[in-house]
Write a protein that holds these residues in place. Structure first.
Motif, PDB file in Angstrom:
ATOM      1  N   ARG A 114     -18.602  12.514   6.264  1.00 18.77           N
ATOM      2  CA  ARG A 114     -18.271  12.039   4.983  1.00 18.77           C
ATOM      3  C   ARG A 114     -16.970  12.023   5.089  1.00 18.77           C
ATOM      4  N   TYR A 115     -15.995  12.934   5.774  1.00 17.77           N
ATOM      5  CA  TYR A 115     -14.654  12.987   5.393  1.00 17.77           C
ATOM      6  C   TYR A 115     -13.728  11.936   5.815  1.00 17.77           C
ATOM      7  N   PHE A 116     -14.266  11.262   6.931  1.00 18.62           N
ATOM      8  CA  PHE A 116     -13.540   9.865   7.303  1.00 18.62           C
ATOM      9  C   PHE A 116     -14.452   8.635   6.838  1.00 18.62           C
ATOM     10  N   GLY A 117     -15.239   8.908   5.718  1.00 15.36           N
ATOM     11  CA  GLY A 117     -15.947   7.635   5.419  1.00 15.36           C
ATOM     12  C   GLY A 117     -17.450   7.304   5.856  1.00 15.36           C
ATOM     13  N   GLY A 118     -18.003   8.287   6.563  1.00 11.95           N
ATOM     14  CA  GLY A 118     -19.129   8.056   7.199  1.00 11.95           C
ATOM     15  C   GLY A 118     -20.245   8.570   6.173  1.00 11.95           C
ATOM     16  N   LEU A 162     -20.661   6.445  11.179  1.00 11.49           N
ATOM     17  CA  LEU A 162     -19.143   6.740  11.469  1.00 11.49           C
ATOM     18  C   LEU A 162     -18.265   5.152  11.311  1.00 11.49           C
ATOM     19  N   THR A 163     -17.430   5.392  10.382  1.00  7.14           N
ATOM     20  CA  THR A 163     -16.638   4.261  10.279  1.00  7.14           C
ATOM     21  C   THR A 163     -15.898   3.943  11.496  1.00  7.14           C
ATOM     22  N   ARG A 164     -15.835   2.460  11.757  1.00  8.64           N
ATOM     23  CA  ARG A 164     -15.389   1.945  13.069  1.00  8.64           C
ATOM     24  C   ARG A 164     -13.878   1.923  12.893  1.00  8.64           C
ATOM     25  N   LEU A 165     -13.261   1.569  11.763  1.00  8.95           N
ATOM     26  CA  LEU A 165     -11.992   1.165  11.805  1.00  8.95           C
ATOM     27  C   LEU A 165     -11.098   2.324  11.158  1.00  8.95           C
ATOM     28  N   GLY A 166     -11.571   3.278  10.658  1.00 10.46           N
ATOM     29  CA  GLY A 166     -10.779   4.708  10.540  1.00 10.46           C
ATOM     30  C   GLY A 166      -9.748   4.415   9.527  1.00 10.46           C
ATOM     31  N   ASN A 167     -10.019   3.413   8.512  1.00  6.90           N
ATOM     32  CA  ASN A 167      -9.094   3.297   7.382  1.00  6.90           C
ATOM     33  C   ASN A 167      -9.450   3.765   6.165  1.00  6.90           C
ATOM     34  N   THR A 168     -10.506   4.506   5.976  1.00  7.38           N
ATOM     35  CA  THR A 168     -11.028   5.205   4.822  1.00  7.38           C
ATOM     36  C   THR A 168     -10.472   6.542   4.435  1.00  7.38           C
ATOM     37  N   ARG A 169      -9.825   6.864   3.496  1.00  7.90           N
ATOM     38  CA  ARG A 169      -9.039   7.927   3.190  1.00  7.90           C
ATOM     39  C   ARG A 169      -9.985   8.859   2.541  1.00  7.90           C
ATOM     40  N   GLU A 170      -9.298  10.100   2.741  1.00  6.65           N
ATOM     41  CA  GLU A 170     -10.098  11.326   2.557  1.00  6.65           C
ATOM     42  C   GLU A 170     -10.697  11.582   0.950  1.00  6.65           C
ATOM     43  N   MET A 227       0.796  -1.025  -0.187  1.00  6.61           N
ATOM     44  CA  MET A 227       0.054  -0.159  -0.259  1.00  6.61           C
ATOM     45  C   MET A 227       1.026   1.482  -0.145  1.00  6.61           C
ATOM     46  N   ARG A 228       0.391   1.986  -0.720  1.00 10.19           N
ATOM     47  CA  ARG A 228       1.188   3.486  -0.556  1.00 10.19           C
ATOM     48  C   ARG A 228       1.073   4.072   0.727  1.00 10.19           C
ATOM     49  N   ASN A 229       2.168   4.561   1.072  1.00 11.68           N
ATOM     50  CA  ASN A 229       2.342   5.136   2.283  1.00 11.68           C
ATOM     51  C   ASN A 229       2.807   6.635   2.060  1.00 11.68           C
ATOM     52  N   SER A 230       1.811   7.498   2.167  1.00 11.18           N
ATOM     53  CA  SER A 230       2.230   8.803   1.992  1.00 11.18           C
ATOM     54  C   SER A 230       3.172   9.756   3.024  1.00 11.18           C
ATOM     55  N   LEU A 231       2.827   9.204   4.233  1.00 13.32           N
ATOM     56  CA  LEU A 231       3.523   9.962   5.301  1.00 13.32           C
ATOM     57  C   LEU A 231       4.731   9.206   5.802  1.00 13.32           C
ATOM     58  N   GLN A 244      -3.088  15.207  -5.372  1.00 17.05           N
ATOM     59  CA  GLN A 244      -3.198  15.374  -3.871  1.00 17.05           C
ATOM     60  C   GLN A 244      -2.976  13.879  -3.161  1.00 17.05           C
ATOM     61  N   THR A 245      -2.672  14.053  -1.990  1.00 15.74           N
ATOM     62  CA  THR A 245      -2.356  12.707  -1.221  1.00 15.74           C
ATOM     63  C   THR A 245      -3.277  12.741  -0.069  1.00 15.74           C
ATOM     64  N   SER A 246      -4.114  11.616  -0.281  1.00 20.60           N
ATOM     65  CA  SER A 246      -5.315  11.523   0.933  1.00 20.60           C
ATOM     66  C   SER A 246      -4.620  10.847   2.179  1.00 20.60           C
ATOM     67  N   ALA A 247      -5.233  10.907   3.031  1.00 19.35           N
ATOM     68  CA  ALA A 247      -4.749  10.343   4.315  1.00 19.35           C
ATOM     69  C   ALA A 247      -6.004   9.668   5.302  1.00 19.35           C
ATOM     70  N   SER A 248      -5.824   8.909   5.710  1.00 20.72           N
ATOM     71  CA  SER A 248      -6.829   8.308   6.647  1.00 20.72           C
ATOM     72  C   SER A 248      -6.701   8.469   8.076  1.00 20.72           C
ATOM     73  N   LEU A 249      -7.907   8.204   8.775  1.00 19.80           N
ATOM     74  CA  LEU A 249      -7.650   8.429  10.393  1.00 19.80           C
ATOM     75  C   LEU A 249      -6.499   7.715  10.933  1.00 19.80           C
ATOM     76  N   GLN A 250      -6.306   6.272  10.648  1.00 21.38           N
ATOM     77  CA  GLN A 250      -5.223   5.508  10.894  1.00 21.38           C
ATOM     78  C   GLN A 250      -3.846   5.849  10.497  1.00 21.38           C
ATOM     79  N   THR A 251      -3.810   6.504   9.432  1.00 13.61           N
ATOM     80  CA  THR A 251      -2.567   7.080   8.898  1.00 13.61           C
ATOM     81  C   THR A 251      -2.136   8.089   9.783  1.00 13.61           C
ATOM     82  N   LEU A 252      -3.082   9.134  10.134  1.00  9.64           N
ATOM     83  CA  LEU A 252      -2.672  10.245  10.984  1.00  9.64           C
ATOM     84  C   LEU A 252      -2.410   9.737  12.501  1.00  9.64           C
TER      85      LEU A 252
END
Length: 523
Positions: free
Chosen positions: A489-493, A511-519, A46-50, A106-114
């Motif tokens: 919707r920002y975090f996939g909800g 609201l997504t439980r896993l937080g793995n949805t990208r922006e 997986m691409r890891n932008s950070l 643009q490079t999107s990030a997810s809650l998990q990535t942050l």
């Protein structure tokens, strides 16, 4: 200044963000240099932008010297560097600079990535992925720092993590701002409103401020000074952009006023820009009887893109600035690893009841049922904003439908979650008379409101951040629901509303439980 940027669970909803970004963590060891490789791929493909590409200092200096010659510090014919901040924003050089960055993805990030980045987990991962490579730096006994010394499982960000995040933001933010500047230049009609033009100028100023910083620290010894200076710039941008929400609402208000008066462009006191009419105005010059602002699809599609992008920019900056503050238990930046929907709903109920009682002298009871003990990783201030908006709408509808001093039916909030559920779901149900089916589309408009027109006009004329505060009227600018949906919707909800006219309304927050949805980054 009033802000959504707080991590303390006791101040969500009416909080003050300290301007003291200058909280400096002392460096007890000599740091290494890092270079961000935006296209690094981790072990699972997986691409890891950070994730950082950790480099020894000689190579760092060579790479930095090459990058410093690019567009952000273009040289003039005399050999002197050009400070783009001194040029007019409509100059060809600035427009080309904006176009150059807007062409980049643009490079999107997810809650998990942050969260993982804030904890320094990607620093450890990089060290593990290169077991046969030479040591990144000598150990502390030799006077240098290793990656292991900087990475931590605690909520406090280490100096290396801050440097890593700052380097990513230095690359990413100009790209995001450039996309929005171009969008502001192109949106029909709305681009001619004075308030929207002011927002474009604001974004351009912030874009140039970020580009005034070198892409990378010039030297190993100066890397933390570089990071501190960059943090100061972002703090100013975060504060400067605090009024954008209301400024854009003001621009939309100006547009609706122009349409209803039958004047789309031209000199008038309705907020339109003076000047010659454009071809787009000729195409769209219809009478106010046939043009309804709430149904201008292109304008609302633009506002959806703009606001979701604004949320993303403020999350990235807010997360970074918050990481620089003293740690708070269970928080990584602005993200709480144990967000309790029950606690957030309780605070939102208190705030909504205060606002309702201030206006009507009373407020309906709210009953909370369901999973009151569950927690999950989320940004509490986002959830608080959503719940406050839904609850104040339900309270207002209930009081006005049943009448002041009536025996109000309770508003019901249900929190649903299971170990196998993909979402945490919060339902808000009221018996406030419901919404006519013909108005269901309009509730997602950024200027549809049933509030007193005088209240709305006063808010766009005088207030800046009022809609994020309990100081706002119970009904105001009319963008509460669409902004709440953007937050969800920002975090996939998502946010959906079902209504039964003559009875009441049910609102569902997903609201997504896993937080793995990208922006969902708009182009």
């Amino acid at each position: 200044m009033t802000s959504l940027l707080t991590r303390s669970g006791h101040s969500i909803g009416r909080c003050v963000f300290s301007g003291a970004v200058g909280v400096r963590r002392p460096s007890v060891v000599r740091p290494i240099c890092i270079h961000i490789n935006i296209h690094h791929h981790d072990s699972d493909g997986m691409r890891n932008s950070l994730s950082p590409n950790l480099s020894v200092c000689p190579r760092w200096r060579a790479v930095s010297a090459i990058h410093c010659k690019r567009l952000s510090t273009t040289s003039s014919s005399s050999g002197d560097a050009v400070d783009y901040r001194l040029l007019p924003h409509d100059s060809p050089q600035i427009l080309e600079l904006i176009n150059h960055h807007a062409r980049k993805p643009q490079t999107s990030a997810s809650l998990q990535t942050l969260m993982k980045t804030g904890r320094g987990e990607f620093l450890h991962k990089m060290a593990k992925q290169m077991p046969d490579s030479p040591p990144i730096a000598p150990n502390a006994e030799a006077g240098y720092a290793s990656v292991d010394m900087f990475a931590s499982e605690e909520s406090e960000a280490t100096p290396l993590v801050l440097l890593q995040v700052a380097s990513f933001l230095r690359r990413e933010l100009p790209i995001r701002l450039a996309h929005r500047i171009q969008d502001l230049q192109r949106v029909p009609l709305l681009r001619d409103m004075k308030s929207v033009q002011q927002v474009k100028e604001l974004y351009t100023t912030s874009f140039l401020d970020i580009l005034s910083m070198p892409k990378h620290p010039p030297t190993r010894e100066g890397q933390f000074a570089w990071e501190a200076q960059f943090a100061s710039i972002l703090e100013n941008i975060y504060e400067r952009h605090g009024s954008v929400l209301v400024q854009m609402a003001r621009g939309a208000f100006e547009l609706r006023a122009a349409i209803r008066r039958g004047v789309l462009l031209g000199g008038d006191d309705d907020g339109c820009d003076d000047g010659p009419k454009t071809s787009s105005s000729a195409d769209l010059s219809r009478s106010r009887e046939t043009v309804e602002f709430e149904l201008l699809e292109s304008t609302h599609a633009f506002l959806d893109r703009f606001y979701i992008s604004r949320i993303g920019i403020r999350v990235l900056i807010g997360q970074y600035l918050s990481l620089r503050q003293p740690p708070v238990e269970n928080y990584v930046g602005i993200i709480c690893s144990k967000t309790s929907p029950y606690e957030i709903v309780k605070r939102a109920i208190d705030d909504a009841a205060f606002m309702c009682t201030r206006k009507y002298g009373d407020a309906p009871e709210v009953i909370i049922t369901g999973r009151l003990d569950m927690t999950f990783p989320y940004v509490p201030t986002h959830l608080h904003y959503i719940m406050l908006e839904l609850l104040k709408n339900s309270m207002r509808a209930t009081v006005e439908y049943h009448g002041v001093d009536a025996d109000y039916p309770p508003i019901k909030v249900v929190i649903a979650d299971g170990s196998d559920n993909e979402d945490v779901i919060v339902k808000v149900s009221d018996e406030g008379g419901g919404i006519p089916r013909s108005n269901m589309k309009r509730i997602w408009s950024y200027l549809f409101t049933t509030a007193d027109p005088e209240i709305q006009e006063g808010m766009v004329a005088l207030n800046e951040n009022v809609d994020h505060s309990i100081d706002s009227p119970l009904a105001g600018l009319g963008y509460g629901l669409p902004i709440s949906r953007s937050y969800a919707r920002y975090f996939g909800g998502d946010l959906s509303i079902m209504s039964m006219e003559g009875h009441g309304t049910d609102c569902f927050v997903y609201l997504t439980r896993l937080g793995n949805t990208r922006e969902p980054l708009p182009i």
